[in-house]
Structure formats: structure tokens, C-alpha cells
Design a protein around this motif. Structure first.
Motif, short mmCIF file in Angstrom:
data_model
loop_
_atom_site.label_atom_id
_atom_site.label_comp_id
_atom_site.label_asym_id
_atom_site.label_seq_id
_atom_site.Cartn_x
_atom_site.Cartn_y
_atom_site.Cartn_z
N UNK A 115 -4.93 1.65 -37.72
CA UNK A 115 -4.89 0.37 -38.42
C UNK A 115 -3.46 -0.11 -38.66
N UNK A 116 -2.50 0.67 -38.20
CA UNK A 116 -1.11 0.27 -38.40
C UNK A 116 -0.55 0.72 -39.73
N UNK A 117 -1.24 1.65 -40.40
CA UNK A 117 -0.77 2.14 -41.69
C UNK A 117 0.05 3.41 -41.50
N UNK A 118 0.99 3.61 -42.41
CA UNK A 118 1.80 4.82 -42.40
C UNK A 118 0.89 6.02 -42.65
N UNK A 119 1.13 7.10 -41.92
CA UNK A 119 0.30 8.28 -42.09
C UNK A 119 0.64 9.00 -43.39
N UNK A 120 -0.41 9.46 -44.07
CA UNK A 120 -0.23 10.14 -45.35
C UNK A 120 -1.34 11.16 -45.54
N UNK A 121 -0.97 12.35 -45.96
CA UNK A 121 -1.98 13.38 -46.22
C UNK A 121 -2.91 12.95 -47.35
N UNK A 122 -2.37 12.25 -48.34
CA UNK A 122 -3.21 11.84 -49.47
C UNK A 122 -4.25 10.82 -49.03
N UNK A 123 -3.91 9.96 -48.07
CA UNK A 123 -4.88 8.99 -47.55
C UNK A 123 -5.87 9.66 -46.60
N UNK A 124 -5.40 10.71 -45.92
CA UNK A 124 -6.25 11.42 -44.97
C UNK A 124 -6.26 10.81 -43.59
N UNK A 125 -5.19 10.10 -43.24
CA UNK A 125 -5.15 9.44 -41.92
C UNK A 125 -4.16 10.09 -40.97
N UNK A 126 -3.79 11.32 -41.26
CA UNK A 126 -2.86 12.01 -40.37
C UNK A 126 -3.61 12.65 -39.21
N UNK A 127 -2.88 12.89 -38.14
CA UNK A 127 -3.43 13.63 -37.01
C UNK A 127 -2.31 14.50 -36.48
N UNK A 128 -2.57 15.78 -36.32
CA UNK A 128 -1.52 16.71 -35.94
C UNK A 128 -1.55 16.95 -34.44
N UNK A 129 -0.41 17.34 -33.86
CA UNK A 129 -0.40 17.69 -32.44
C UNK A 129 -1.39 18.80 -32.13
N UNK A 130 -1.52 19.74 -33.05
CA UNK A 130 -2.42 20.87 -32.84
C UNK A 130 -3.87 20.40 -32.70
#
Length: 967
Positions: free
Chosen positions: A647-662
Motif C-alpha cells: 500500500x506504500x506504507x513504511x514497514x513496521x513490526x507493530x503494524x505487522x506489514x513487514x516481510x523478511x528475506x527469509x
């Protein structure tokens, strides 16, 4: 296309390959990684570089911190670097890549402190050398973890011998580079306001600061006028969002060109700190707003007269706390009052409160006036608390220990209310600097620090680009460096143009110390304050080479290195550590200059990092090298943006929108992550998420099917099958022309670091020119022809295509192209990554032929469109059942089409060029119409073409071509 009957089906040359449709990358990629390590691909390329006398190409790695698992930004960054390195290697360079890590500094020290705090221990109670060893062990552990994670992404490099800023040689060189600043006169100790983290108790660099919204107190404070009979009962009003700086106030300034007025209060509301008859000096443009903040309504104040700059110059001001009981005279002296250029009437009151210990503009004003000794205070300690003996406020803290609001602001406001010093107060939400590590707000605090002057002239024999660091940096930006994208130049140029001197010192423990000594009793302005001695510098460097920087902190070190040079009792040893940006800024010296796999001149071909590094590594490397080399340490600077969610939002663990390389590697494989990088315009912010990755995986599957088709058709191809391009049909020569065009385009794009252009060119070629056109047409020849020139030519072209496609995409899809290569050439010690881009003969280019086939393809599209209608209406099941009539108005185009077997190109059993009435036409292709007609004859049981001669040859049910192929 396949035969109808079992006996003919066995005679078709169907594709044969073990290259699977489903890649299974997550499970299979590690086997290729192990194979590359076993056969030593990276080392073999370095040997090849020496034996072939290749031109070196060095991308210098900006070091990540060794303090946690990789995030998606790491994957983006390292993959871009890897594509750059691999592509330049395959374009004929000796492309070396030494990965590195930043190991010193607050990010790591903070982790060790957190461990202590959990145990209830204080870092300051631990022996500094023992503490540093813990930091070193922590960094070593994470270097191992991150190295494994980077390698899993397919990143090539000298992983067995990376560079670490905490290696003994690196620490020795960093100290040596610092001592060059000591010797060339740019190093000095000064006292000025710097960005200070009370939570971390250290100065911060601009690159260590980020901005977040913060709610602050805001107050309007009254300074009583004296020294002018006409104004002695009036007040000058200031406005500030930092009430804690009021005890450090030493002056108020005004703007000489601003219109000021004397205002009188004529009425007040029930609750108000103003009284009828009060008089206030305010900027006319701001008076209404100020009285509104004080709860006055229109008509409750009046403007008495104008007050000019001449009249303002002749007044004195009293601090609002002057004469208060218990103050001990702390604030009784009159405040300085004068004009200053930085005052405006767009916000506040038109007057600016000056605490030069906590504001750079005020500091510079009084520095230039030669009045710093009169206005500098030392009220705020390193932990953000007021000095214990400060009246009313001693022991109060600006922030609490976790970085939240302390009790200092409230104490100051309450005292001002008590003494009648406030006109109004409130709250404001604004963007405010925070430490990027602790996330706590920072303050500006005057402290003694060590600086590198960016404007002092250096007589060091390296003045080709200027005599000061700033001059050299600006000329390097414009004359020596190429920028991708170009706006990176503008950003860094503006930063260098306006930047203050570089704050080099940090009041921390884990880092390379400022290896200098100061004379006891001397002042920083004295010529002999710093001990400058080349022999001493050499001793220090030698000690660091052997023992590392820890030795600086060991008891007796001062006496050891000063022995025979100076009396240790005459000098104090500096124990501050260097800004970590000086560490990473110095890497050009111990990586590029000192290593065998560096560069002869210590200058990198490319630095590549994110946009935040314009104020970070790009910036510090430029300043550092301009001080010690006389110029920038890089020839190209490539910049990527930040990674956002879908959605164009900054990634944040608190938001839960991160995605890791792993996550990506486990679900899709590293090649999908790499393809995502290649598909993005990395120079801007890019997005990633589940739906985007599905789209990337779909593109990958389509490309993989192209590779599979080629492999299936080349299973038994040998050199005996190869055909000279001069003997090939036009269609094959057209493919070679396209390859020649693409080769030039792809290599140009790789050299410009434009991987999106590379991918789009190859992918569009594979899907539009190959799968939807050339492969579609030549499938019949490959499957059904015997040993004909057409088939040999087609397979020769497929072989040429295979070598170029695998090579062009090898820097991006490192695993998949290796898989395709090994499918053809077995499991010996060969690898696609040991090859170069194949040389493409200039003779393949044929503009006239390309123009002809552009016209033919245009006509073909009309035929295909007409047949698609018949297929949808079930008039035919296959295009081979058709023999359309095609009318072409342009006689020259008609001649071109008539010169080839156009039915083969249209995949029909026949085509007639003739007149058509009310035929099918296609927008964009004028003068071409098509009349559908069914093919006459019988269906060949082997190739499925409908031809009149089927059944008239040796093999019953076959056309002549198929009968001849069967022998």
C-alpha cells in the motif's frame, strides 16, 4: 502439433529435457550454493582476472551493522550490488567484491548495555576493556549470522575474508587516518551546541537522527524592559517550545527590518495572566496571534505606537527570574539585547530567546561577536539533568530514563507562573529530532567536542581540487563522480555546501579512540595544545596493528607510547571514541588501498547504498577522503530508495506489514527475491508484499518455460548440426538481428546499473518475439522436419539464444540460469558464472531485414486476428485448418510477404495473396484485410497440415515433407 496415430507419434522430434516445469527453488538452491563453494567459483574468477589481465572493477561495500537478522532492505541492497558485480564480471572485468561490516558504535554498545540493565548492572562499573571485548564478541556472532543469510540470497564475494571495522588492521588504519587530520590542522577541540542524546549520553551525527512527531510545551515569556524611560514599564515577549532552556537564557534578539509596536492591554477575561495597563513589545504581524494565545479578544488591547530598531537598540532586558528569592543572583545580570539576521515575523513574537549553549544560530551569532565566554552556560549535564546547584531546578531532568517527558519543563513553567513571567502557555505537536537507536528525543547541548574543520586550509600537497575539505568535496561531486539517479548529486551537494564542521568525538566506549594527547594547562586555542609527532603516530598505529584499539584503554599505555618523545605527566590522554561514520568513511583506506583485491589508487568504481546515505556513508566517506586523499573515494554513486509495503506504507513490526528475506526464500526461493529487485525501479521507493511476489513468481514461470522449451529442443544438438548464419532462412537471421540489438541494449543497461531495463528487454523478447512468434512458428519445423537446413538453422539459433539468455540473466537469476546451464553441460566443474557474455558479431545486424520483418509481422497480426474469430465461433479448431485470402494494398509490402512462405509464418496450411471484399481488418494496420477460407485437402496424420498432396506419397496419410522425413 503431434501426430494422430501412434506409429507417427514416435517419429516426431518432441522436446526432451529433465529441466522441470516446477522450479522447487527453496529446496534446490542450497545445492547450487554448495557446488559453487566446492568448485571455488569466486576464487577461479579472480585467477581468471589475473591470467587474462582484465581491467579491475570494484564495488566497495557499504558496511551494515552486525547486530541483527537481515531485513528486506538488506536483501534489496545486497542484491543490487551483486547484480552490478556479476554483470561487470561477465562484461569482461575482474569484478571484485569484498563484503564488510560496521562493528563499532552505539548500535552494538546499546545491546550490551541492555543486557546489563536487565541484570541490574551499570555499564560504568565494568572495566572498559572487558566491556569492549563483550561488544567485539557480540559483533562477531552477528557477522557469522548475517554472512550466512547474505550467502543464501546468492550474493557472490570474498566471504572467507571480508572486512570488519573491528579487525586490528582496520582499527590501526582508522586511527592513522584520524591522525592525518591531527597533523594537517583540521582537527580542533571546540565547545558548541551539538545534537545530544541524554538517554545514550553522547553526541550524535546527523545520520544518527530521525524525525518523529512530538508534543511539546510552548510558552510565551515576559522579559522586563529597562534603560529607556519611555519603555521601562513594558515587556518584550519571546516564544519557545523548549521551556527547559529558559534558565540558560543569556539574550533576546530582534529583527532590524521588522515592524514592531508597543501594545497596551485594555481589558482582560476572567482567567488571564495579563492585567489592564500592561504594555508589550511585539512584531505587528504577530501581535493579534499572541494576544489570542493569551485569551484576549479583539478590543481588549490597543497599539500605542511604533517602536523602531534605533529605539530597541537602546534598551536593556531583565530575565524573568531576576531578583527572585533563592536564586542566588543566578539571573540578575541584564540580558543582552541586539538585532540578528535570523529573526523573522512569521512565527512566534518577532523576538527570539537566546540560549547559545543550546542553539546553533545563537551560538554562531555570539561566537562571531567574540562574546561566547559571556553567554555560554553549563547548566545541563550529559544525562539531560540540570546541574545539582542550579537554583530551583537542580536535579530536574529534561527526559526520564526511558526518553519520555521529564520534570524539568514543568518545573520551569511552574516557576515562571509563580513569578509572573508568563503571558501564555500551551502545547504544540511538531516534527522533532530523535535518536534512531534509542528512539528518544534529543537536545542541543553545548559540550567540549572534537571537530574536523571543513573550511580550514590544508597545506598537504593534495590541493588539485581545493585547499579545504568543503572545496574538495564540492569539486569532487561535480567533476569526478557520476550519479545514479542524478538527483543524488543535488542532494549531497546541498548538504556539503551548508554543513557545519564534523563532530568526530563520541562519549562512548566501543569504538576507535581519538588517538591524541593534549597538553596539561594549555587552552584548545594554544598552538601547543595538541601533541603532533609523526614518530608517536607511527607507534600508536603499530600498537593497534598488533593488539587492536583496546590497548589504548589499558593502564600504562600513555607512558609506553610517549616514552622518549614527551613527558607523560605533561599530557592528558583523550578517551572519547570516534564517530562510527569516521570508521566507515575510512574504509577506502584499509579495503580499497591496502588489500590485494582492492584498487591501485584506493578509489572504488562504485559506492551503492540507500538514499539515507547521502547524509551517511556517501557523506562521511567523501569528507574523510577529501581530508586524507584530496578527493572523493568513488567514481560512481548509485542510490536506491526505501522498501514499502504493497500500500506504500513504511514497514513496521507493530503494524505487522513487514516481510523478511527469509520468508521469501522459504516460500519462493532466493531467485524470486532477486527478480523482484530487478523488476523494480530501485532508484525510487519500491513496494513488496504477497500479491506483488505472486506477480513476480508468474513472470518467473513464463521465463522458465522459455528456457525449458529451448533445452528440450537442444537435447541432442551437436556442433555437426550448426549452420552458418549466411545459410540460414530469413526468419533465423531476423532473430540474430534482434539478438545483436539486445546485446547492445542489455550491456548498456547493465553499465548504467539499470536492471529493470535489462529484465524488461529480455522478458519482452522472450515472451513476444520468441514464445509468441518465433517458437510458435518454428515448432512445426523442429518437430516434423527431417535433417533439413531449416531445422538445423532453427536449432543453431536456439543454441545461440540459450547461451545469450542464460548469460544475460545470470547476474539476476543466479540459481535458475545455473540450473539451465548444468542441464545442458552436466555436473562437471563448469558454471554459467565462469563465463562472459558471448561476443555478438556486428554482421548479425541487418536493419533492412528487420524492417522487412516488421512489415511481415504487421500483416501476420491481421491474419491471426481473423483466425481467432473463426476459432471462437468453432468454425475451425486449429489455424492449420485455414488457408485465408490476404489482400495487401501496398505493393511493396505485398512483394515482401510474397517472397517468403507466409503460410508457415501464419501457421496455416495455405495463404493466398489476392483480392478481398468485406474482409477482416485491424486498427493500426492499414491496407490489409483478410478473408477466411478453409484449407483444401486432407489432414496429414503426422504434422496436421491440411494439404492436397496428403496420401500421394510413400507413407500413407502423410504430406510430402513428412513422408520424406520418414525416409
Amino acid at each position: 502439433m503431434c501426430a494422430d496415430t501412434p506409429e507417427y507419434k514416435e517419429t516426431i522430434n518432441l522436446p526432451k529435457t529433465d529441466f522441470p516445469m516446477r522450479a522447487g527453488l527453496p529446496k534446490r538452491e542450497p545445492t547450487w550454493l554448495a557446488r559453487w563453494e566446492k568448485i571455488g567459483v569466486y576464487d577461479r574468477l579472480r585467477e581468471k582476472g589475473k591470467s587474462d589481465n582484465r581491467t579491475p572493477f570494484v564495488l566497495h561495500d557499504g558496511p551494515p551493522y552486525a547486530n541483527g537478522h537481515l531485513h528486506i532492505g538488506h536483501a534489496l541492497n545486497k542484491t543490487i550490488k551483486d547484480i552490478i558485480v556479476r554483470s561487470h564480471q561477465m562484461m569482461g572485468h575482474d569484478a571484485r567484491y569484498v563484503p564488510g561490516w560496521d562493528c563499532h558504535g552505539l548500535p552494538i554498545e546499546w545491546k550490551i548495555e541492555e543486557k546489563y540493565r536487565k541484570k541490574g548492572k551499570n555499564k560504568d562499573d565494568v572495566n572498559v576493556v572487558d566491556f569492549r571485548r563483550e561488544c567485539r564478541a557480540f559483533a562477531e556472532e552477528w557477522v557469522g549470522v548475517q554472512r550466512k543469510e547474505f550467502k543464501r540470497l546468492g550474493i557472490t564475494g570474498n566471504w572467507e575474508n571480508p572486512y570488519l571495522t573491528m579487525d586490528y588492521h582496520a582499527e590501526a588504519v582508522i586511527a592513522d587516518e584520524f591522525m592525518k587530520f591531527l597533523m594537517n590542522g583540521t582537527l580542533y577541540q571546540g565547545s558548541k551546541p551539538v545534537m545530544w542524546s541524554p538517554v545514550e549520553k553522547t553526541a550524535l551525527a546527523e545520520a544518527e537522527v530521525e524525525y518523529h512527531d512530538k508534543e511539546s510545551h510552548t510558552i510565551w515569556v515576559k522579559f522586563k524592559v529597562s534603560g529607556n524611560a519611555d519603555l521601562n514599564d513594558a515587556f518584550v515577549v519571546i516564544w519557545t517550545t523548549t521551556p527547559w532552556t529558559i534558565p540558560s537564557n543569556k539574550a533576546v534578539v530582534f529583527g532590524a527590518g521588522i515592524d514592531y509596536g508597543l501594545y497596551e492591554v485594555t481589558g482582560t477575561p476572567d482567567e488571564c495572566w495579563l492585567s489592564v495597563g500592561d504594555k508589550y513589545l511585539l512584531a505587528d504581524n504577530l501581535a493579534d496571534d499572541v494576544f489570542k494565545k493569551a485569551r484576549l479578544e479583539e478590543g481588549q488591547y490597543t497599539r500605542l505606537r511604533s517602536v523602531g530598531a534605533d529605539e530597541l537598540t537602546n534598551i536593556e532586558l531583565s530575565h524573568p527570574l531576576a531578583g527572585t528569592d533563592g536564586s542566588g543572583g543566578e539571573w540578575d545580570q541584564p540580558r543582552d539585547f541586539r538585532a540578528a539576521d535570523f529573526v523573522t515575523d512569521t512565527e512566534g513574537t518577532g523576538f527570539v530567546h537566546c540560549a547559545p549553549s543550546h542553539g546553533m544560530e545563537e551560538f554562531e551569532l555570539y561566537r562571531d561577536l567574540g562574546m561566547l565566554e559571556k553567554v555560554i552556560t553549563y547548566n545541563v549535564m550529559d544525562d539531560g539533568g540540570f546541574r545539582a546547584d542550579l537554583p530551583f531546578f537542580g536535579g530536574k531532568y529534561i527526559l526520564n530514563r526511558k526518553g519520555g517527558e521529564g520534570d524539568a519543563n514543568k518545573a520551569v513553567i511552574d516557576k515562571l507562573v509563580e513569578v509572573g513571567g508568563l503571558l501564555a502557555r500551551g502545547k504544540i505537536k511538531h516534527s522533532y529530532p530523535h535518536s534512531w537507536r534509542s528512539k528518544a528525543p534529543i537536545i542541543y547541548r553545548n559540550t567540549p567536542q572534537w571537530f574536523a574543520s571543513v573550511d580550514r586550509k590544508m597545506d598537504d600537497g593534495m590541493g588539485d581540487y581545493g585547499d579545504t575539505i568543503r572545496e574538495r568535496a564540492l569539486r569532487s561531486i561535480d567533476e569526478l563522480v557520476q550519479w545514479t539517479p542524478q538527483k543524488g548529486r543535488n542532494r549531497l551537494h546541498a548538504m556539503i555546501s551548508d554543513r557545519p564542521d564534523w563532530v568526530l568525538s563520541r562519549q562512548r566506549a566501543w569504538g576507535v579512540p581519538l588517538t591524541c594527547f593534549t597538553k596539561v594547562g594549555a587552552l584548545p586555542t594554544d598552538a601547543d595544545y595538541l601533541l603532533r609527532n609523526a614518530e608517536l603516530n607511527a607507534r600508536i598505529k603499530a600498537e593497534f596493528e598488533e593488539h587492536g584499539a583496546d590497548v589504548w584503554f589499558e593502564e600504562g599505555f600513555k607512558e609506553k607510547v610517549l616514552g622518549g618523545i614527551a613527558d607523560p605527566a605533561d599530557y592528558d590522554q583523550v578517551f572519547d571514541v570516534l564517530d562510527v561514520w569516521f570508521d566507515s568513511g575510512s574504509t577506502h583506506a584499509f579495503v580499497l588501498r591496502d588489500r590485494e583485491d582492492g584498487t591501485e589508487d584506493g578509489i572504488a568504481d562504485v559506492y551503492m547504498e540507500g538514499t539515507d546515505q547521502h547524509r551517511g556513508w556517501f557523506h562521511s566517506s567523501l569528507l574523510q577522503a577529501c581530508g586524507t586523499k584530496g578527493r572523493a573515494p568513488y567514481k560512481n554513486v548509485v542510490t536506491h530508495g526505501f522498501t514499502l509495503d504493497e500500500k506504500g506504507m513504511k514497514m513496521s513490526k507493530s503494524i505487522g506489514n513487514t516481510i523478511s528475506p527469509d520468508q521469501i526464500v522459504k516460500q519462493y526461493g532466493a531467485d524470486i527475491a532477486r527478480l523482484w529487485v530487478a523488476q523494480t525501479d530501485y532508484t525510487a521507493d519500491q513496494r513488496i508484499g504477497p500479491e506483488i511476489l505472486k506477480g513476480v513468481a508468474d513472470s518467473y514461470r513464463r521465463l522458465r518455460n522459455t528456457m525449458r522449451y529451448m533445452l528440450g529442443s537442444l537435447g541432442d544438438f551437436t556442433e555437426a548440426d550448426r549452420t552458418d548464419p549466411a545459410d540460414m532462412p530469413e526468419l533465423e537471421r531476423w532473430v540474430l538481428h534482434r539478438l545483436a540489438e539486445l546485446d547492445e541494449q542489455i550491456q548498456t543497461s547493465y553499465r548504467a546499473f539499470d536492471f529493470n531495463a535489462v529484465w524488461q528487454a529480455v522478458f519482452n523478447f522472450a515472451t513476444l518475439d520468441l514464445s509468441a512468434f518465433y517458437f510458435d512458428i518454428r515448432k512445426d519445423v523442429l518437430y516434423c522436419d527431417g535433417d533439413t537446413n531449416r531445422r538445423r538453422s532453427a536449432r543453431t539459433v536456439l543454441d545461440i539464444l540459450f547461451h545469450r539468455m542464460t548469460a544475460w540473466l545470470a547476474p539476476i537469476l543466479v540459481f535458475t540460469m545455473e540450473e539451465a546451464w548444468l542441464e545442458r553441460y552436466g555436473a562437471d566443474e563448469s558454471s554459467i558464472h565462469l563465463t562472459d557474455f558471448p561476443k555478438t558479431p556486428a554482421s548479425w545486424k541487418d536493419a533492412e531485414l528487420a524492417a522487412k520483418w516488421d512489415a511481415i509481422r504487421s500483416v501476420r497480426r491481421v491474419v491471426t486476428g481473423a483466425l481467432e474469430i473463426e476459432r471462437r465461433e468453432k468454425t475451425i479448431g486449429s489455424s492449420l485448418e485455414a488457408a485465408p485470402v490476404v489482400q495487401i494494398d501496398d505493393s511493396s509490402v505485398k512483394d515482401l510477404v510474397g517472397s517468403i512462405e507466409f503460410d508457415d509464418i501464419c501457421i496455416t496450411s495455405g495463404v493466398e495473396l489476392g483480392a478481398v471484399s468485406n474482409g477482416f481488418t485491424l486498427d493500426g494496420t492499414e491496407g490489409v484485410s483478410v478473408q477466411f477460407a478453409k484449407a483444401e485437402g486432407e489432414k496429414c496424420q503426422r504434422c496436421w497440415k491440411v494439404l492436397p498432396d496428403v496420401g500421394q506419397h510413400a507413407h500413407v496419410g502423410c504430406c510430402k515433407r513428412c513422408s520424406d522425413a520418414l525416409g
